[in-house]
Write an enzyme that holds these catalytic residues in place. Structure first.
Site, PDB file in Angstrom:
ATOM      1  CG  MET A   1      20.069  25.822  51.382  1.00  0.00           C
ATOM      2  SD  MET A   1      21.109  24.781  52.715  1.00  0.00           S
ATOM      3  CE  MET A   1      20.021  24.844  53.904  1.00  0.00           C
TER       4      MET A   1
ATOM      5  CG  LEU B   1      11.775  27.460  46.338  1.00  0.00           C
ATOM      6  CD1 LEU B   1      11.331  28.018  44.611  1.00  0.00           C
ATOM      7  CD2 LEU B   1      12.730  28.437  46.977  1.00  0.00           C
TER       8      LEU B   1
ATOM      9  CG  HIS C   1      12.681  30.525  49.959  1.00  0.00           C
ATOM     10  ND1 HIS C   1      12.109  29.096  50.275  1.00  0.00           N
ATOM     11  CD2 HIS C   1      14.049  30.284  50.336  1.00  0.00           C
ATOM     12  CE1 HIS C   1      12.861  28.644  51.191  1.00  0.00           C
ATOM     13  NE2 HIS C   1      14.123  29.165  51.197  1.00  0.00           N
TER      14      HIS C   1
ATOM     15  CG  ASP D   1      18.676  32.254  57.893  1.00  0.00           C
ATOM     16  OD1 ASP D   1      18.686  31.551  58.661  1.00  0.00           O
ATOM     17  OD2 ASP D   1      17.651  32.367  56.926  1.00  0.00           O
TER      18      ASP D   1
HETATM   19  P1  AMP Z   1      17.191  28.917  53.003  1.00  0.00           P
HETATM   20  O1  AMP Z   1      16.967  28.238  51.626  1.00  0.00           O
HETATM   21  O2  AMP Z   1      16.618  28.787  54.169  1.00  0.00           O
HETATM   22  O3  AMP Z   1      18.752  28.736  52.899  1.00  0.00           O
HETATM   23  O4  AMP Z   1      16.762  30.414  52.844  1.00  0.00           O
HETATM   24  C1  AMP Z   1      17.410  30.930  51.526  1.00  0.00           C
HETATM   25  C2  AMP Z   1      17.188  32.696  51.715  1.00  0.00           C
HETATM   26  O5  AMP Z   1      15.776  32.890  52.126  1.00  0.00           O
HETATM   27  C3  AMP Z   1      18.040  32.981  52.904  1.00  0.00           C
HETATM   28  O6  AMP Z   1      18.465  34.333  52.640  1.00  0.00           O
HETATM   29  C4  AMP Z   1      17.038  33.330  54.024  1.00  0.00           C
HETATM   30  O7  AMP Z   1      17.385  34.144  54.979  1.00  0.00           O
HETATM   31  C5  AMP Z   1      15.831  33.656  53.114  1.00  0.00           C
HETATM   32  N1  AMP Z   1      14.621  33.087  54.180  1.00  0.00           N
HETATM   33  C6  AMP Z   1      14.139  32.076  54.533  1.00  0.00           C
HETATM   34  N2  AMP Z   1      13.010  32.220  55.349  1.00  0.00           N
HETATM   35  C7  AMP Z   1      12.632  33.547  55.345  1.00  0.00           C
HETATM   36  C8  AMP Z   1      11.814  34.072  56.006  1.00  0.00           C
HETATM   37  N3  AMP Z   1      10.807  33.510  56.897  1.00  0.00           N
HETATM   38  N4  AMP Z   1      11.578  35.585  55.605  1.00  0.00           N
HETATM   39  C9  AMP Z   1      12.560  36.092  54.742  1.00  0.00           C
HETATM   40  N5  AMP Z   1      13.596  35.485  54.268  1.00  0.00           N
HETATM   41  C10 AMP Z   1      13.670  34.223  54.449  1.00  0.00           C
END
Ligand code: AMP
Length: 283
Positions: free
Chosen positions: A30, A33, A37, A150
């Site tokens: 989302m 970054l 990410h 997540d």
């Molecule tokens: P988001 O933009 O928050 O929807 O996250 C996109 C992807 O990045 C999802 O698969 C999240 O689980 C992963 N993600 C977000 N934060 C972290 C983190 N701190 N460590 C590992 N993966 C992450």
């Protein structure tokens, strides 16, 4: 790096790459970054010839309008970061592109979507699985990467892909944490300095849970009691849910014999954070 906004353009670009024998790794995000990410992108870079990242703040997965409105966005910064980190294609569709008029179809994974975050954010996982199903159909990657941060989302997406006979391999990537332990999240930018400091009680409590549950047979109730006490020391952090669950079924366990997931959601001020840790002798 090529930035793409239209679904047909991404499909055409990827069809050509696939025809030329290139494997495709896909990282849905989302945006806003951060290093979490980037861990997913680095893994995709390692495994695949071509790395596709999507940035789409998916309205269908937000249960509150204010949360959607305040979600951090930084399209220019994201584009620069993606380019600097070896992303080949950055897919940034508009809401209209993903959900045009007369959009009626949703994907829902029963049971797993009803617990933990699903119990407090009605419709959230229906939105997640719908958008992930669409993105996987659009990009048709060999491998798609999701963060263990997540964890419930990862379990649900794996279930959906298996149940719907979708082609992609779903790979989980360990949670990336800041030096003080806080799991990196786009939402962390919404915390003020005091809240940011207070929030570190969450990983501290989870690490303590991991230390406690290192041997067989520790009762889940004891772990939860200690985690609640630890987080309770920080009055500005309010637990929304705290569960010790089986990592596959996400059902509560009574005691930790091999591996269990301690999952927590908490509000720090107005900001809702989630985190989890695998505990137990098998973890
Ligand atoms: P988001 O933009 O928050 O929807 O996250 C996109 C992807 O990045 C999802 O698969 C999240 O689980 C992963 N993600 C977000 N934060 C972290 C983190 N701190 N460590 C590992 N993966 C992450």
């Amino acid at each position: 790096m090529r930035e793409i906004h239209a679904i047909t353009e991404l499909r055409d670009a990827l069809a050509k790459e696939r025809a030329a024998g290139q494997s495709v790794g896909f990282v849905p995000t989302m945006g806003a970054l951060h290093d979490g990410h980037l861990a997913l992108i680095a893994k995709a870079r390692e495994d695949c010839d071509l790395v596709v990242v999507s940035i789409f703040v998916n309205p269908a997965q937000f249960d509150r309008r204010t949360d959607l409105a305040s979600y951090p966005r930084d399209p220019e910064g994201d584009s620069r970061i993606a380019d600097d980190n070896g992303v080949d294609l950055l897919f940034c569709p508009s809401v209209e592109e993903m959900y045009p008029d007369h959009y009626y179809t949703y994907v829902f994974v029963e049971d797993l979507s009803a617990v933990l975050c699903g119990s407090v954010r009605p419709g959230h996982f229906r939105g997640v699985t719908t958008v992930v199903a669409k993105l996987l159909n659009i990009a048709r990657p060999d491998i798609a990467y999701f963060g263990e941060k997540d964890y419930q989302q990862l379990v649900i997406v794996k279930r959906m892909v298996a149940d719907l006979n979708m082609d992609a391999d779903i790979v989980g990537v360990p949670t990336v944490r800041d030096a003080d332990g806080l799991a990196i999240s786009s939402r962390n930018t919404l915390l003020n300095a005091t809240e940011r400091e207070d929030a570190t009680v969450i990983p501290r409590a989870l690490f303590m849970a991991r230390d406690m549950a290192g041997r067989r047979g520790v009762a889940a109730s004891r772990i939860m009691e200690r985690v609640r006490m630890a987080i309770g020391e920080e009055p500005r952090v309010r637990i929304e849910y705290l569960n010790v669950v089986d990592p596959q079924t996400l059902r509560d366990v009574r005691q930790v014999d091999d591996k269990a997931l301690v999952a927590v959601a908490a509000y720090v001020g107005e900001v809702r954070l989630i985190d989890n840790i695998m505990v137990g002798p098998g973890a």
